[in-house]
Enzyme design. Structure first.
Site, PDB file in Angstrom:
ATOM      1  N   GLY A 221       0.781  -1.228   0.039  1.00  0.00           N
ATOM      2  CA  GLY A 221      -0.145  -0.019   0.035  1.00  0.00           C
ATOM      3  C   GLY A 221       0.787   1.299  -0.228  1.00  0.00           C
ATOM      4  NE  ARG A 301      -5.196   2.679 -10.084  1.00  0.00           N
ATOM      5  CZ  ARG A 301      -4.803   3.926  -9.798  1.00  0.00           C
ATOM      6  NH1 ARG A 301      -4.658   4.990 -10.591  1.00  0.00           N
ATOM      7  NH2 ARG A 301      -4.737   4.341  -8.433  1.00  0.00           N
ATOM      8  CE1 TYR A 305     -10.794   0.628  -6.994  1.00  0.00           C
ATOM      9  CE2 TYR A 305      -8.792   0.749  -8.322  1.00  0.00           C
ATOM     10  CZ  TYR A 305      -9.666   0.189  -7.409  1.00  0.00           C
ATOM     11  OH  TYR A 305      -9.619  -1.059  -7.072  1.00  0.00           O
ATOM     12  CB  CYS A 331     -21.157   1.164 -25.856  1.00  0.00           C
ATOM     13  SG  CYS A 331     -21.034   1.214 -27.627  1.00  0.00           S
ATOM     14  CD  GLU A 332     -21.001   1.031 -19.831  1.00  0.00           C
ATOM     15  OE1 GLU A 332     -21.398   1.677 -19.015  1.00  0.00           O
ATOM     16  OE2 GLU A 332     -21.237  -0.113 -20.027  1.00  0.00           O
ATOM     17  CE1 TYR A 360      -3.563  -3.995  -7.782  1.00  0.00           C
ATOM     18  CE2 TYR A 360      -2.182  -2.129  -7.410  1.00  0.00           C
ATOM     19  CZ  TYR A 360      -2.673  -3.319  -6.836  1.00  0.00           C
ATOM     20  OH  TYR A 360      -1.987  -4.152  -5.771  1.00  0.00           O
TER      21      TYR A 360
END
Length: 406
Positions: A221, A301, A305, A331-332, A360
């Site tokens: 992290g 990401r 997020y 298509c979003e 990620y």
């Protein structure tokens, strides 16, 4: 350390777009940096390969001496293909199934278990085994609520209050606890969270509770800077405090044991670039919509997020500044890499570099809208090399048909 923009343009020309480019030298440097920051002599860095499972990067890290934090049987298998031996891998999946536990046990890799029920099942199936126990450190921190792994709302780890239940299960099945583990979250915002999580787990790690410990694992992290003006962590200062705390702990424990950390993002995030080409520009009543030949399945990401990734116009670095929405080809409506981003003027045909894309990003990719994942290129020792080829739409379709049972 950064790849020169001319080299990135060369990669786009040589391999096409979209394409991921990884700086292998930066990956190895970041791994070695951790040993410069944390001076404890028995430190072991387990790379969290869920951040990026590029086979080329795994082989570089294996050669550099790293170990692996694995979260699936596939992780274990791929790590071993890259040269990691079982003693250099720790298995930390959550909500494990009986089948995957059996698969991993057969490899000789140590399991890190984070629930009482799974510990009971493991003990019954494999009495007399070594095991690592994952505890919830009861510290909440991280860059986003969805990647905070400590505290009451999380699914991860056994509550510290249940330490006696852990001991009872281990005694019942003659399990030897050789390690304790915790992970607070990704992109930790406060160094104090690292220290407090360590203190909480070290408080459980007494000779009375766990006399056979070989290591304590404090997860990963570690924060990296994504935004240009974001404050960086003083890792020299943080490493000194980590070393002090753990050295004091080992004196109280009565002997030296290993200290593990499991960074993923810290090692690979800054090393990655995703290059995409602009193919459409629309002026929606003054709001400039830039369309690219990639989309959120290839770098998700920002979508999940609200993550920030710095974007550079490689083709027009010195252009007049403008404000743009940089959108993908899916298509979003939420398929945006950046919204109202000020940067050098963007034109159709320009190549954009989405930075800090090493962690990620490709690893979380998919083929939504039936668009195959792009190739990966390794930049190391001044050379660009194709590390993993992309597949064509035809190959993707043929693979789906081959796997179909109807």
């Amino acid at each position: 350390m950064a790849i020169d923009n001319k080299v990135l343009l060369q990669a786009a020309e040589q391999f096409g777009t979209p394409v991921y480019v990884y700086d292998g030298d930066t990956v190895v440097q970041r791994y070695n940096d951790l040993y410069d920051f944390i001076k404890y002599p028995n430190l072991k860095i387990h790379y969290a390969m869920k951040a990026n499972f590029s086979f080329a990067l795994l082989k570089l890290l294996c050669e550099a001496g790293a170990s692996i934090d694995a979260v699936s049987p596939g992780d274990v298998m791929l790590a071993m293909k890259a040269g990691f031996t079982p003693d250099r891998i720790l298995y930390t999946a959550n909500n494990m199934t009986d089948v995957e536990v059996e698969e991993v046990v057969k490899t000789g890799v140590l399991l890190n278990i984070g629930s009482l029920s799974r510990l009971e099942k493991f003990g019954k199936a494999y009495p007399g085994s070594d095991v690592c126990i994952r505890f919830n450190p009861d510290v909440v921190d991280g860059a986003h609520a969805k990647i905070m792994t400590g505290g009451d709302l999380t699914k991860f780890g056994i509550l510290m209050a249940d330490v006696d239940k852990v001991k009872a299960i281990c005694e019942k099945y003659d399990l030897t606890v050789v390690g304790l583990h915790e992970h607070t979250g990704s992109g930790l915002q406060m160094t104090e969270s690292v220290y407090q999580s360590m203190k909480n787990i070290m408080a459980l790690a007494t000779p009375e509770n766990f006399p056979e410990l070989k290591f304590l694992d404090f997860g990963g992290g570690f924060k990296v800077t994504y935004e240009p003006n974001e404050t960086a962590v003083d890792y020299v200062e943080m490493g000194a405090e980590i070393t002090r705390l753990f050295t004091e702990f080992t004196k109280n424990y009565g002997r030296d044991i290993d200290m593990y950390f499991e960074p993923g993002k810290f090692i690979v995030a800054e090393a990655g670039y995703m290059l995409t080409e602009v193919n459409t520009i629309k002026d929606n009543n003054g709001r400039v919509i830039v369309g690219c030949n990639s989309g959120f399945p290839q770098l998700i990401r920002p979508m999940i997020y609200d993550a920030y990734h710095h974007i550079v116009n490689l083709t027009n670095e010195g252009g007049e500044q403008g404000v743009f929405d940089i959108c993908g080809n899916i298509c979003e409506t939420g398929d945006r890499f950046a919204e109202q981003r000020e940067m050098a003027e963007i034109r159709e045909g320009d190549v954009l570099s989405i930075e800090n894309a090493g962690a990620y990003c490709y690893a979380m990719g998919g083929v939504y809208n039936m668009r195959p994942m792009p190739p990966e290129v390794l930049y190391s020792n001044g050379e660009l090399t194709l590390a993993r080829r992309g597949i064509t739409s035809e190959e993707l379709v043929n693979r789906i048909v081959e796997l179909s049972t109807i």
